[in-house]
Enzyme design. Sequence first.
Site, short mmCIF file in Angstrom:
data_model
loop_
_atom_site.label_atom_id
_atom_site.label_comp_id
_atom_site.label_asym_id
_atom_site.label_seq_id
_atom_site.Cartn_x
_atom_site.Cartn_y
_atom_site.Cartn_z
N GLU A 194 4.20 10.50 -5.80
CA GLU A 194 3.51 9.36 -6.70
C GLU A 194 2.05 9.68 -7.04
O GLU A 194 1.36 10.41 -5.96
CB GLU A 194 3.39 8.30 -5.79
CG GLU A 194 2.68 7.01 -6.53
CD GLU A 194 2.43 5.70 -5.55
OE1 GLU A 194 2.23 5.97 -4.36
OE2 GLU A 194 2.87 4.64 -6.16
N THR A 248 3.14 4.52 1.35
CA THR A 248 4.22 4.79 2.01
C THR A 248 3.77 5.17 3.77
O THR A 248 4.32 4.84 4.72
CB THR A 248 5.13 5.79 1.24
OG1 THR A 248 5.49 5.08 0.31
CG2 THR A 248 6.39 5.89 2.39
N GLU A 303 5.49 -3.37 0.97
CA GLU A 303 5.62 -3.05 -0.61
C GLU A 303 4.87 -1.71 -0.51
O GLU A 303 3.89 -1.78 -0.80
CB GLU A 303 5.06 -4.13 -1.53
CG GLU A 303 5.34 -5.62 -1.22
CD GLU A 303 6.99 -5.85 -1.84
OE1 GLU A 303 7.33 -4.87 -2.50
OE2 GLU A 303 7.46 -6.74 -1.71
N GLY A 351 2.50 2.32 5.22
CA GLY A 351 3.49 1.30 5.67
C GLY A 351 4.37 1.71 6.77
O GLY A 351 4.87 1.14 7.69
N GLY A 386 0.83 -1.44 0.06
CA GLY A 386 -0.01 -0.02 -0.08
C GLY A 386 0.86 1.29 -0.03
O GLY A 386 2.02 1.20 -0.30
#
Length: 490
Positions: A385, A230, A250, A233, A228
């Site tokens: 992103e 950042t 990831e 995470g 998912g």
Amino acid sequence: MAGGARDIIVAGGFRQGRGEPLSSVDPATGRVFAEVSTASVEDVDEAVTAGEAAMRDPAWRDLLPHRRAALLHRAADLIHAESESLARLQTLDNGKTITETRALVASAAGTFRYTASALETLDDTLTTARGPYLSMSVHEPVGPVAAITPWNSPIASEAQKAAPALAAGNAVLIKPAEWSPMAALSLGALLLRAGFPPGLVSVLPGPGGVVGEALVRHPGVRKVTFTGGTGTGRRIAAVAAGKLMPVSLELGGKSPTIVLPDADLDQAVRGIVFGIFSSQGQACVAGSRLIVHRSVHDEVVERITAAAEALVIGAPARESTHMGPLIAAEHRAEVESYVRLAAEEGGHISTGGTRPSGDALGEGFYYRPTVITGLGPGSRVCREEIFGPVLVTLPYDDEDELPALADATPYGLACGIWSRDYRRAWRLGRRIEAGTVWINTYKQLSAATPFGGVKESGLGREKGREGIRSYMTQKGVYWGLDETPSAWGL
Ligand code: NDP
């Protein structure tokens, strides 16, 4: 299906969760097509407790690896047998084109099959003794695993986590994204049909802030495997640090694709267009930053613009469609805000930048493939992103600039290099900070090849034989061979 909402899977049983139901929306029409019941914190607790018990049960604990492999093979067969209906369900749930969701289902079946074969050939080892004993390294399950997944590649993401976690002997608790819970529920049902013991598999849809948090914090969960964003995470890693629990993360990316002046431009343009615009750009590995030698930059941009304009945007269930809708109206709004920002930062939109016209597309969350030039590498649109069909291009002059330019974001997930000179491409690929490098290809993935990121793109690797090991813990075993095993000589 009591209560009208689709059941969830708690400890191997289908039932209504105690959380607030969620509505699954077809991104191509904006209409709700299903209600899904969700888990509560109590459901999470029940599922984890059942997972711990199932792992302790000798019927599972003592099942030899080749028998576990047989269950994984059966799961692969069932996924394969249901592949068309799974692909169609997924297209309805997240708007990916039918050709892409077929590939995701095939990948999920392939992951189970590869994992089964790899499991049968993993060895425990005799280690070098330094005394009168025989010493060994053996591997054991790490403990119940929470598998938390995003909405962009369901079933493939869940299989990538569930197959190795189960192969290693663990219970697995899958928490799919709220925007795409359907494929995970279908996968869970197939795992139960394959014969995995009840209790070993739970599928717990619900909000990340409730169900995800409860799983990560639960003392019975001994590993989290997460794919998912950042930010999420980082939050999971902080909780895991408190529990001293391993995590695999990831995360996001802003992957560069580099075109050297000697590249085969026909091939490169096809690869670049697929690398950014397939899945509507909603791919962690999307090649969203194009770095092109100045001598060919304008030609490459012109060709990509023409290729993007030729892509068919439309109903994702239609075979001829290249690009379906984005996942949700909110997500499209976010992509649009980045395109506005690019214009404010001085970028030039060479194509796209708007929603497509046409009555048939009006209700869905469609967006045209967009190419932006004229921004510097430090601009936000070149560093952040976007997770949508937006490509930014950057010219370069000297090959020595390339590693620094390619690495000029917080991410390090993937990189593409297009060149006819394999030595040059190899040298460059080894210098760039990325978990995956594609040379004269893009977005090819194998169940046998490690996958993951560096920097803010993640921690740990999935896939391959090491991917199974990451769900195990090592134990050293010593067998005394002497009559006087203690150093006191007693
Ligand atoms: P999010 O991080 O928002 O969500 C991912 C999952 O985490 C969802 O199931 C979400 O639940 C859950 N979640 C949210 N908050 C928490 C929390 N506090 N604790 C535990 N779980 C939580 O990402 P997106 O779903 O928006 O996915 C897009 C991101 O995923 C992009 O950054 C993309 O790059 C990355 N990604 C990375 C890949 C890789 O392999 N490196 C592959 C695919 C995507 P909910 O849905 O309820 O919010």
